[in-house]
Design a protein around this motif. Structure first.
Motif, mmCIF file in Angstrom:
data_model
loop_
_atom_site.group_PDB
_atom_site.id
_atom_site.type_symbol
_atom_site.label_atom_id
_atom_site.label_comp_id
_atom_site.label_asym_id
_atom_site.label_seq_id
_atom_site.Cartn_x
_atom_site.Cartn_y
_atom_site.Cartn_z
ATOM 1 N N ARG A 347 29.919 -10.856 -30.075
ATOM 2 C CA ARG A 347 31.059 -9.971 -29.971
ATOM 3 C C ARG A 347 31.179 -9.103 -31.224
ATOM 4 N NH1 ARG A 347 34.302 -13.577 -29.157
ATOM 5 N NH2 ARG A 347 34.405 -13.480 -26.858
ATOM 6 N N HIS A 348 30.868 -9.706 -32.394
ATOM 7 C CA HIS A 348 30.951 -8.936 -33.649
ATOM 8 C C HIS A 348 29.885 -7.836 -33.677
ATOM 9 C CE1 HIS A 348 30.119 -8.224 -37.987
ATOM 10 N NE2 HIS A 348 31.471 -8.283 -38.086
ATOM 11 N N ALA A 349 28.702 -8.096 -33.176
ATOM 12 C CA ALA A 349 27.630 -7.109 -33.199
ATOM 13 C C ALA A 349 27.881 -5.958 -32.251
ATOM 14 C CB ALA A 349 26.293 -7.784 -32.859
ATOM 15 N N LEU A 350 28.608 -6.243 -31.136
ATOM 16 C CA LEU A 350 28.837 -5.195 -30.151
ATOM 17 C C LEU A 350 30.038 -4.318 -30.476
ATOM 18 C CD1 LEU A 350 28.106 -7.144 -26.843
ATOM 19 C CD2 LEU A 350 26.599 -5.598 -28.106
ATOM 20 N N GLN A 351 30.771 -4.646 -31.516
ATOM 21 C CA GLN A 351 31.911 -3.821 -31.934
ATOM 22 C C GLN A 351 31.438 -2.797 -32.980
ATOM 23 O OE1 GLN A 351 34.862 -6.543 -33.388
ATOM 24 N NE2 GLN A 351 35.405 -7.324 -31.317
ATOM 25 N N ALA A 352 31.736 -1.499 -32.803
ATOM 26 C CA ALA A 352 31.308 -0.426 -33.733
ATOM 27 C C ALA A 352 31.964 -0.626 -35.099
ATOM 28 C CB ALA A 352 31.667 0.933 -33.163
ATOM 29 N N PRO A 353 31.225 -0.489 -36.204
ATOM 30 C CA PRO A 353 31.800 -0.643 -37.542
ATOM 31 C C PRO A 353 32.593 0.596 -37.943
ATOM 32 C CG PRO A 353 29.513 -0.078 -37.729
ATOM 33 C CD PRO A 353 29.794 -0.199 -36.258
ATOM 34 N N ARG A 354 33.419 0.418 -38.981
ATOM 35 C CA ARG A 354 34.131 1.551 -39.528
ATOM 36 C C ARG A 354 33.151 2.436 -40.300
ATOM 37 N NH1 ARG A 354 37.296 -2.672 -41.336
ATOM 38 N NH2 ARG A 354 36.663 -2.134 -43.468
ATOM 39 N N PRO A 355 33.387 3.731 -40.392
ATOM 40 C CA PRO A 355 32.430 4.624 -41.099
ATOM 41 C C PRO A 355 32.241 4.297 -42.571
ATOM 42 C CG PRO A 355 33.890 5.876 -39.688
ATOM 43 C CD PRO A 355 34.444 4.471 -39.692
ATOM 44 N N ASP A 356 33.260 3.699 -43.208
ATOM 45 C CA ASP A 356 33.161 3.396 -44.637
ATOM 46 C C ASP A 356 32.740 1.968 -44.907
ATOM 47 O OD1 ASP A 356 35.417 2.336 -43.591
ATOM 48 O OD2 ASP A 356 36.735 2.868 -45.276
ATOM 49 N N ASP A 357 32.457 1.204 -43.834
ATOM 50 C CA ASP A 357 32.071 -0.202 -44.005
ATOM 51 C C ASP A 357 30.543 -0.289 -43.986
ATOM 52 O OD1 ASP A 357 31.918 -2.902 -44.164
ATOM 53 O OD2 ASP A 357 32.768 -3.320 -42.168
ATOM 54 N N ALA A 358 29.916 -0.110 -45.160
ATOM 55 C CA ALA A 358 28.449 -0.138 -45.233
ATOM 56 C C ALA A 358 27.902 -1.523 -44.975
ATOM 57 C CB ALA A 358 27.980 0.368 -46.609
ATOM 58 N N ALA A 359 28.631 -2.589 -45.511
ATOM 59 C CA ALA A 359 28.148 -3.956 -45.316
ATOM 60 C C ALA A 359 28.220 -4.339 -43.845
ATOM 61 C CB ALA A 359 28.947 -4.920 -46.173
ATOM 62 N N GLY A 360 29.345 -4.005 -43.189
ATOM 63 C CA GLY A 360 29.479 -4.311 -41.768
ATOM 64 C C GLY A 360 28.452 -3.556 -40.937
ATOM 65 N N PHE A 361 28.136 -2.326 -41.312
ATOM 66 C CA PHE A 361 27.127 -1.545 -40.596
ATOM 67 C C PHE A 361 25.769 -2.225 -40.666
ATOM 68 C CE2 PHE A 361 23.737 1.589 -41.148
ATOM 69 C CZ PHE A 361 23.732 2.156 -39.882
ATOM 70 N N ARG A 362 25.377 -2.689 -41.840
ATOM 71 C CA ARG A 362 24.063 -3.338 -41.984
ATOM 72 C C ARG A 362 24.036 -4.658 -41.203
ATOM 73 N NH1 ARG A 362 24.636 -1.377 -47.354
ATOM 74 N NH2 ARG A 362 25.500 -3.404 -48.009
ATOM 75 N N GLN A 363 25.142 -5.433 -41.249
ATOM 76 C CA GLN A 363 25.165 -6.709 -40.522
ATOM 77 C C GLN A 363 25.029 -6.490 -39.019
ATOM 78 O OE1 GLN A 363 28.796 -8.663 -41.720
ATOM 79 N NE2 GLN A 363 28.034 -9.055 -43.841
ATOM 80 N N ARG A 364 25.749 -5.523 -38.457
ATOM 81 C CA ARG A 364 25.703 -5.287 -37.020
ATOM 82 C C ARG A 364 24.313 -4.782 -36.589
ATOM 83 N NH1 ARG A 364 30.888 -4.743 -38.586
ATOM 84 N NH2 ARG A 364 32.575 -5.231 -37.080
#
Length: 375
Positions: A347-364
């Motif tokens: 569920r976490h991977a299928l949710q789009a990250p925020r544009p300023d969340d670089a760490a969340g972008f890499r994890q997803r």
């Protein structure tokens, strides 16, 4: 009025031309002038060429030969052999053959070796040694040549005089003592051997003078008109490399310039005039990584996430169409069961990250790639 004027101009022009021709013929005189040119053909390398032609003009058979060969030279009993080169170059077999031929009535003319700073080594089998001739060391004096009705001459200035040991010459010129001889005629069996200090008076240029004609006739007298005269000369042909250097410069000069220009173009420069161009890099992974970093830097990370999420769902539809058709928690549970991952991570991977969340972008992105590989 046109015809009289034209006739007057024509007569005036003819008078001017006739006056010019008359002035030229009166002030100029036609004379003939002889300009000597360098010898060419056989006369350029055969120093006895003029002697051979003079003998033929006098009705005496004469032949020129480069060297005294063992084969191809059949000597008659009344022939004459004139050896222009040094007799020291004659082989023992040729010495025996020549002396046997002279015994039968031949006429041999030889010269002493040219003066040298080194003392000549005597060879028992040599031609001069067999004839009892011993060259005198050093350069001798000139010998005067006096012919009635001709101007005085001196001969043998550059030759090497000699002495006779145990020989009684038929004719001699010089002193068989302190100063040495310049000419001697020896009797050898039925033939004659003439030994001279030099043959310079028989060369091409020297035969222009009348005293040299007379002297040549005297030394060639024994078998005159009775056989063939063989004129053996050592051809002074220059080496091949010297001929190419002096006469072939029109060919090797442009080729040398072309070679130098080619080497100048191909040589490596030390300190280039302009910086060397950057080496092209063709690694696809480097290009993809650079493109992704560029999009992230300029706020285009959601586009990259959408591309990875779309690639995951396209493979999911091919591998498990039922799980791809479900939405919400049911779809998350089906994907988790298919990939073996916890539903919370899916569920976490299928949710789009925020544009300023670089760490969340890499994890997803990493989780989506992991999920895609487990399908």
């Amino acid at each position: 009025m046109r015809w009289p004027m034209t006739l007057a101009l024509a007569l005036l022009g003819a008078a001017v031309v006739a006056g010019g021709v008359g002035w030229f013929l009166h002030t100029h005189e036609r004379v003939e002038d002889s300009v000597p040119i360098p010898p060419h053909g056989e006369a350029a390398y055969n120093p006895l060429y003029a002697l051979r032609e003079s003998l033929r003009a006098a009705g005496v058979p004469a032949e020129s030969r480069r060297r005294l060969e063992r084969s191809g030279l059949a000597l008659g009993p009344r022939d004459t052999v004139l050896m222009l080169g040094s007799p020291d170059t004659t082989t023992p077999a040729d010495v025996e053959r020549l002396l046997d031929w002279v015994d039968a009535g031949g006429h041999l003319l030889v010269r002493t070796p040219a003066p040298s700073a080194r003392e000549r080594l005597a060879r028992p089998w040599g031609l001069l040694e067999r004839l009892g001739v011993r060259p005198v060391a050093g350069r001798g004096r000139c010998a005067p040549l006096v012919i009635p009705g001709q101007s005085s001459h001196v001969e043998f200035c550059a030759g090497q005089r000699f002495l006779l040991v145990g020989q009684a010459p038929e004719r001699l010129w010089g002193d068989n003592g302190e100063h040495g001889l310049v000419y001697a005629r020896l009797v050898h069996g039925a033939g004659r051997v003439d030994v001279l200090a030099d043959f310079d008076f028989l060369l091409n240029d020297a035969l222009r003078e009348a005293p040299h004609h007379i002297l040549a006739r005297q030394v060639l007298a024994p078998n005159w008109g009775e056989g063939t005269m063989h004129l053996v000369y050592a051809a002074s042909v220059p080496p091949l490399w010297l001929s190419i250097l002096t006469r072939g410069w029109m060919a090797w000069g442009p080729l040398l310039l072309a070679l130098a220009a080619w080497l100048w173009l191909r040589t490596q420069r030390f300190g280039p005039r302009i910086p060397s161009p950057a080496v092209a890099r063709r690694a696809l992974l480097e290009h993809v990584r650079a493109s992704g970093e560029h999009m992230v830097r300029y706020g285009r990370a959601p586009v990259l996430y959408d591309a990875v999420r779309t690639a995951f769902f396209e493979r999911l539809r091919r591998r498990d169409p039922l799980a791809a058709a479900l939405d919400g928690d049911a779809g998350v549970e089906a994907i988790a069961a298919r990939t073996g991952l916890p539903p919370r991570d899916v569920r976490h991977a299928l949710q789009a990250p925020r544009p300023d969340d670089a760490a969340g972008f890499r994890q997803r992105i990493a989780r989506l790639i992991q999920m895609r590989q487990r399908l």
